[in-house]
Design an enzyme around this catalytic site. Sequence first.
Site, PDB file in Angstrom:
ATOM      1  N   SER A  14       0.817  -1.219   0.000  1.00  0.00           N
ATOM      2  CA  SER A  14       0.000   0.000   0.000  1.00  0.00           C
ATOM      3  C   SER A  14       0.850   1.268   0.000  1.00  0.00           C
ATOM      4  O   SER A  14       0.615   2.186  -0.789  1.00  0.00           O
ATOM      5  CB  SER A  14      -0.909   0.009   1.225  1.00  0.00           C
ATOM      6  OG  SER A  14      -1.715  -1.135   1.217  1.00  0.00           O
ATOM      7  N   GLU A  34       9.194  -5.754  -6.350  1.00  0.00           N
ATOM      8  CA  GLU A  34       8.350  -6.520  -5.418  1.00  0.00           C
ATOM      9  C   GLU A  34       8.723  -7.984  -5.560  1.00  0.00           C
ATOM     10  O   GLU A  34       8.803  -8.494  -6.679  1.00  0.00           O
ATOM     11  CB  GLU A  34       6.869  -6.282  -5.768  1.00  0.00           C
ATOM     12  CG  GLU A  34       5.884  -7.220  -5.107  1.00  0.00           C
ATOM     13  CD  GLU A  34       5.913  -7.157  -3.578  1.00  0.00           C
ATOM     14  OE1 GLU A  34       5.822  -6.048  -3.025  1.00  0.00           O
ATOM     15  OE2 GLU A  34       6.030  -8.228  -2.944  1.00  0.00           O
ATOM     16  N   CYS A  42      -1.924  -6.079   2.687  1.00  0.00           N
ATOM     17  CA  CYS A  42      -3.334  -5.715   2.798  1.00  0.00           C
ATOM     18  C   CYS A  42      -4.181  -6.345   1.702  1.00  0.00           C
ATOM     19  O   CYS A  42      -5.216  -6.951   1.962  1.00  0.00           O
ATOM     20  CB  CYS A  42      -3.473  -4.194   2.761  1.00  0.00           C
ATOM     21  SG  CYS A  42      -5.183  -3.664   2.721  1.00  0.00           S
ATOM     22  N   CYS A  47      -5.986  -7.362   5.006  1.00  0.00           N
ATOM     23  CA  CYS A  47      -7.291  -6.693   5.163  1.00  0.00           C
ATOM     24  C   CYS A  47      -8.355  -7.138   4.168  1.00  0.00           C
ATOM     25  O   CYS A  47      -9.488  -7.433   4.563  1.00  0.00           O
ATOM     26  CB  CYS A  47      -7.144  -5.184   4.998  1.00  0.00           C
ATOM     27  SG  CYS A  47      -5.571  -4.512   5.471  1.00  0.00           S
ATOM     28  N   LYS A  50      -9.288 -10.947   4.210  1.00  0.00           N
ATOM     29  CA  LYS A  50      -9.847 -11.148   5.563  1.00  0.00           C
ATOM     30  C   LYS A  50     -11.280 -10.613   5.642  1.00  0.00           C
ATOM     31  O   LYS A  50     -12.191 -11.289   6.110  1.00  0.00           O
ATOM     32  CB  LYS A  50      -8.925 -10.470   6.574  1.00  0.00           C
ATOM     33  CG  LYS A  50      -9.315 -10.491   8.024  1.00  0.00           C
ATOM     34  CD  LYS A  50     -10.239  -9.392   8.475  1.00  0.00           C
ATOM     35  CE  LYS A  50      -9.880  -8.003   8.112  1.00  0.00           C
ATOM     36  NZ  LYS A  50      -8.833  -7.392   8.884  1.00  0.00           N
ATOM     37  N   GLY A 114      14.895  -6.743  -3.888  1.00  0.00           N
ATOM     38  CA  GLY A 114      15.940  -5.733  -4.037  1.00  0.00           C
ATOM     39  C   GLY A 114      16.968  -5.837  -2.923  1.00  0.00           C
ATOM     40  O   GLY A 114      16.625  -6.088  -1.766  1.00  0.00           O
ATOM     41  N   TYR A 177      -5.386  -8.239  17.028  1.00  0.00           N
ATOM     42  CA  TYR A 177      -6.301  -8.005  15.893  1.00  0.00           C
ATOM     43  C   TYR A 177      -6.559  -9.296  15.102  1.00  0.00           C
ATOM     44  O   TYR A 177      -7.683  -9.688  14.867  1.00  0.00           O
ATOM     45  CB  TYR A 177      -5.633  -7.083  14.866  1.00  0.00           C
ATOM     46  CG  TYR A 177      -5.595  -5.617  15.096  1.00  0.00           C
ATOM     47  CD1 TYR A 177      -6.436  -4.775  14.389  1.00  0.00           C
ATOM     48  CD2 TYR A 177      -4.670  -5.043  15.958  1.00  0.00           C
ATOM     49  CE1 TYR A 177      -6.359  -3.398  14.523  1.00  0.00           C
ATOM     50  CE2 TYR A 177      -4.581  -3.671  16.097  1.00  0.00           C
ATOM     51  CZ  TYR A 177      -5.440  -2.852  15.377  1.00  0.00           C
ATOM     52  OH  TYR A 177      -5.352  -1.506  15.515  1.00  0.00           O
ATOM     53  N   ILE A 178      -5.433  -9.885  14.630  1.00  0.00           N
ATOM     54  CA  ILE A 178      -5.557 -10.974  13.663  1.00  0.00           C
ATOM     55  C   ILE A 178      -6.202 -12.196  14.313  1.00  0.00           C
ATOM     56  O   ILE A 178      -7.066 -12.847  13.731  1.00  0.00           O
ATOM     57  CB  ILE A 178      -4.166 -11.317  13.064  1.00  0.00           C
ATOM     58  CG1 ILE A 178      -3.628 -10.091  12.302  1.00  0.00           C
ATOM     59  CG2 ILE A 178      -4.231 -12.527  12.159  1.00  0.00           C
ATOM     60  CD1 ILE A 178      -2.253 -10.261  11.682  1.00  0.00           C
ATOM     61  N   GLU A 181      -9.987 -11.705  14.812  1.00  0.00           N
ATOM     62  CA  GLU A 181     -10.696 -11.659  13.527  1.00  0.00           C
ATOM     63  C   GLU A 181     -10.845 -13.070  12.952  1.00  0.00           C
ATOM     64  O   GLU A 181     -11.931 -13.463  12.508  1.00  0.00           O
ATOM     65  CB  GLU A 181      -9.947 -10.757  12.542  1.00  0.00           C
ATOM     66  CG  GLU A 181     -10.007  -9.296  12.965  1.00  0.00           C
ATOM     67  CD  GLU A 181      -9.310  -8.331  12.023  1.00  0.00           C
ATOM     68  OE1 GLU A 181      -9.624  -7.138  12.083  1.00  0.00           O
ATOM     69  OE2 GLU A 181      -8.446  -8.755  11.230  1.00  0.00           O
ATOM     70  N   THR A 312      -2.954  -0.019   6.935  1.00  0.00           N
ATOM     71  CA  THR A 312      -2.845   0.315   5.513  1.00  0.00           C
ATOM     72  C   THR A 312      -3.028   1.807   5.221  1.00  0.00           C
ATOM     73  O   THR A 312      -2.190   2.410   4.551  1.00  0.00           O
ATOM     74  CB  THR A 312      -3.872  -0.509   4.712  1.00  0.00           C
ATOM     75  OG1 THR A 312      -3.501  -1.859   4.852  1.00  0.00           O
ATOM     76  CG2 THR A 312      -3.896  -0.133   3.244  1.00  0.00           C
ATOM     77  N   ALA A 342     -10.213  -0.275  13.192  1.00  0.00           N
ATOM     78  CA  ALA A 342     -11.260  -1.246  13.536  1.00  0.00           C
ATOM     79  C   ALA A 342     -10.676  -2.634  13.611  1.00  0.00           C
ATOM     80  O   ALA A 342      -9.690  -2.938  12.943  1.00  0.00           O
ATOM     81  CB  ALA A 342     -12.367  -1.213  12.489  1.00  0.00           C
ATOM     82  N   HIS A 437     -33.212   8.154  13.341  1.00  0.00           N
ATOM     83  CA  HIS A 437     -33.972   7.173  14.098  1.00  0.00           C
ATOM     84  C   HIS A 437     -34.666   6.193  13.164  1.00  0.00           C
ATOM     85  O   HIS A 437     -35.168   6.604  12.128  1.00  0.00           O
ATOM     86  CB  HIS A 437     -35.024   7.904  14.939  1.00  0.00           C
ATOM     87  CG  HIS A 437     -35.729   6.999  15.888  1.00  0.00           C
ATOM     88  ND1 HIS A 437     -35.106   6.438  16.986  1.00  0.00           N
ATOM     89  CD2 HIS A 437     -37.001   6.546  15.894  1.00  0.00           C
ATOM     90  CE1 HIS A 437     -35.981   5.680  17.628  1.00  0.00           C
ATOM     91  NE2 HIS A 437     -37.128   5.723  16.993  1.00  0.00           N
ATOM     92  N   GLU A 442     -27.515   6.804  16.618  1.00  0.00           N
ATOM     93  CA  GLU A 442     -28.111   7.985  17.256  1.00  0.00           C
ATOM     94  C   GLU A 442     -27.743   8.061  18.741  1.00  0.00           C
ATOM     95  O   GLU A 442     -27.773   9.132  19.346  1.00  0.00           O
ATOM     96  CB  GLU A 442     -29.629   8.005  17.069  1.00  0.00           C
ATOM     97  CG  GLU A 442     -30.377   6.897  17.768  1.00  0.00           C
ATOM     98  CD  GLU A 442     -31.892   6.941  17.481  1.00  0.00           C
ATOM     99  OE1 GLU A 442     -32.476   8.033  17.547  1.00  0.00           O
ATOM    100  OE2 GLU A 442     -32.468   5.869  17.207  1.00  0.00           O
TER     101      GLU A 442
END
Length: 462
Positions: A14, A34, A42, A47, A50, A114, A177-178, A181, A312, A342, A437, A442
Amino acid sequence: MAYDYDLFVIGAGSGGVRASRISATYGIKVGICEDFRVGGTCVIRGCVPKKLMVYGSKFAHAFEDAAGYGWSGLEPKHSWATLRDNVGKEVDRLNGIYLRLLKDSGVTVYMGRGRFMDRHTLEIGNETITAAKFLIATGGRPEMPDIPGREFAISSNEAFHIDDPLPKRITVVGGGYIAVEFAGIFNGLGSKVDVVIRRDRVLRGFDEECRDFVHKSLQDSGINVRSDTEVVRIEATNGKAPYRLHTKKGESFETDLVMYATGRVANTQGIGLEKVGVQLDKKGAIAVDEWSKTTAPNMWAVGDVTDRLNLTPVAIMEGHAFADTEFGGKPRKGDHRNVPSAVFCQPELATVGLTEEEARRTLGEVRIFATHFAPMKSTISHNKQRIFMKLVVEAATDKVVGVHMVGDDAAELIQGLAVAVKAGATKAQFDSTVGIHPTAGEEFVTMRNARPEPAPTKAAAE
Ligand code: NDP
């Protein structure tokens, strides 16, 4: 001296992709390499796949709720192979889009790892390129403790490729987190899930009440959380499943798949950083200043390899700010304050700003507004789900400095509220906002009464 490139980026995740594309728009010559797949953690094994699997597993709860709404005759069966392969196809599609985006921006893509030969020369497989400036955006990778039998465990990298059918019993080690999840994903898809954590509760570092709430939600959904313990040994049966896990408490239990999610480390090995004077910090990540500049004069680093905020959108922000600063004539630093995030456990946790504990520690007097309730959807389906919401307000200024939620769609809601927190909105401004509502959201604008503060202890009063 003329170089092949004005900028060369190592790592097409990213942060690297954003930095190279934006830099190229400023008219400079950019290359990127790469060694796995363009898109990075991600898109390829984080992400995105997942979240698709979270969507897949959440149908289980919808089917359960449907009965209360009059639906019958549902006999849902899940095919792991279908979900896994469809997710894989979407990842392939996104990989193609990322590659095209790079090429359309005029960035030259090299596939390969690289390795620096000197400060201006990089070797990629059999090729050698030179560049005036380098950006290191090599990300991170899962880390597992070195215990006997660790070779039988997988990490989240492999979790997207598990053989069909999905194992009946899955053990997830770790409480970050992981871990939470994937525990939710596997549980929703019908496996019996154990989670082994070395502390009393999951998600260290988040607001304490949110941690309690998520911990209880995991248990309510049928996940067996084994707290205050660690796996010390994994035994296989003739080299494969079932596995017997032995814990520090002296217990042992059987499982069909072990997934470790015990943190990630920066990818700094094998790049030749030591040759070019790029120093690492105490945790082994690349040390950078607030402009993402490393200790080498012509090198910068962004994203997880710098271990600042490993998210990310933060890597993208850092990469974009670097490009604007170095090549766009618009110097700017990324802003790491009030970054919302989140955790896509089920129900999900989302947060922006300070936890109650951080606010008390750093701001002194705070006012806390919190509520928990059954979501409207649960009223006639009678599921156990609850929603938790919390506002942390600085007493001296009335500013809302933290917003936290555990519940369905928490991430969607907190994204909007993050704008308010970033803009420095006060509690009075929250109160003057009319709610929609009937929604859960709310409640964020109708929480009138601060929670009574505990009376100061005698020692604190003195
Ligand atoms: P985390 O650092 O979040 O959690 C690691 C967990 O493993 C903690 O519970 C930790 O326990 C435990 N642990 C660490 N070492 C051991 C050990 N030797 N034995 C047993 N338990 C251990 O790492 P993750 O792998 O979950 O995630 C890595 C990063 O990826 C995160 O920092 C996050 O920023 C990013 N991420 C973000 C997501 C999102 O935004 N939704 C999703 C997934 C990842 P303890 O608390 O005791 O240290």
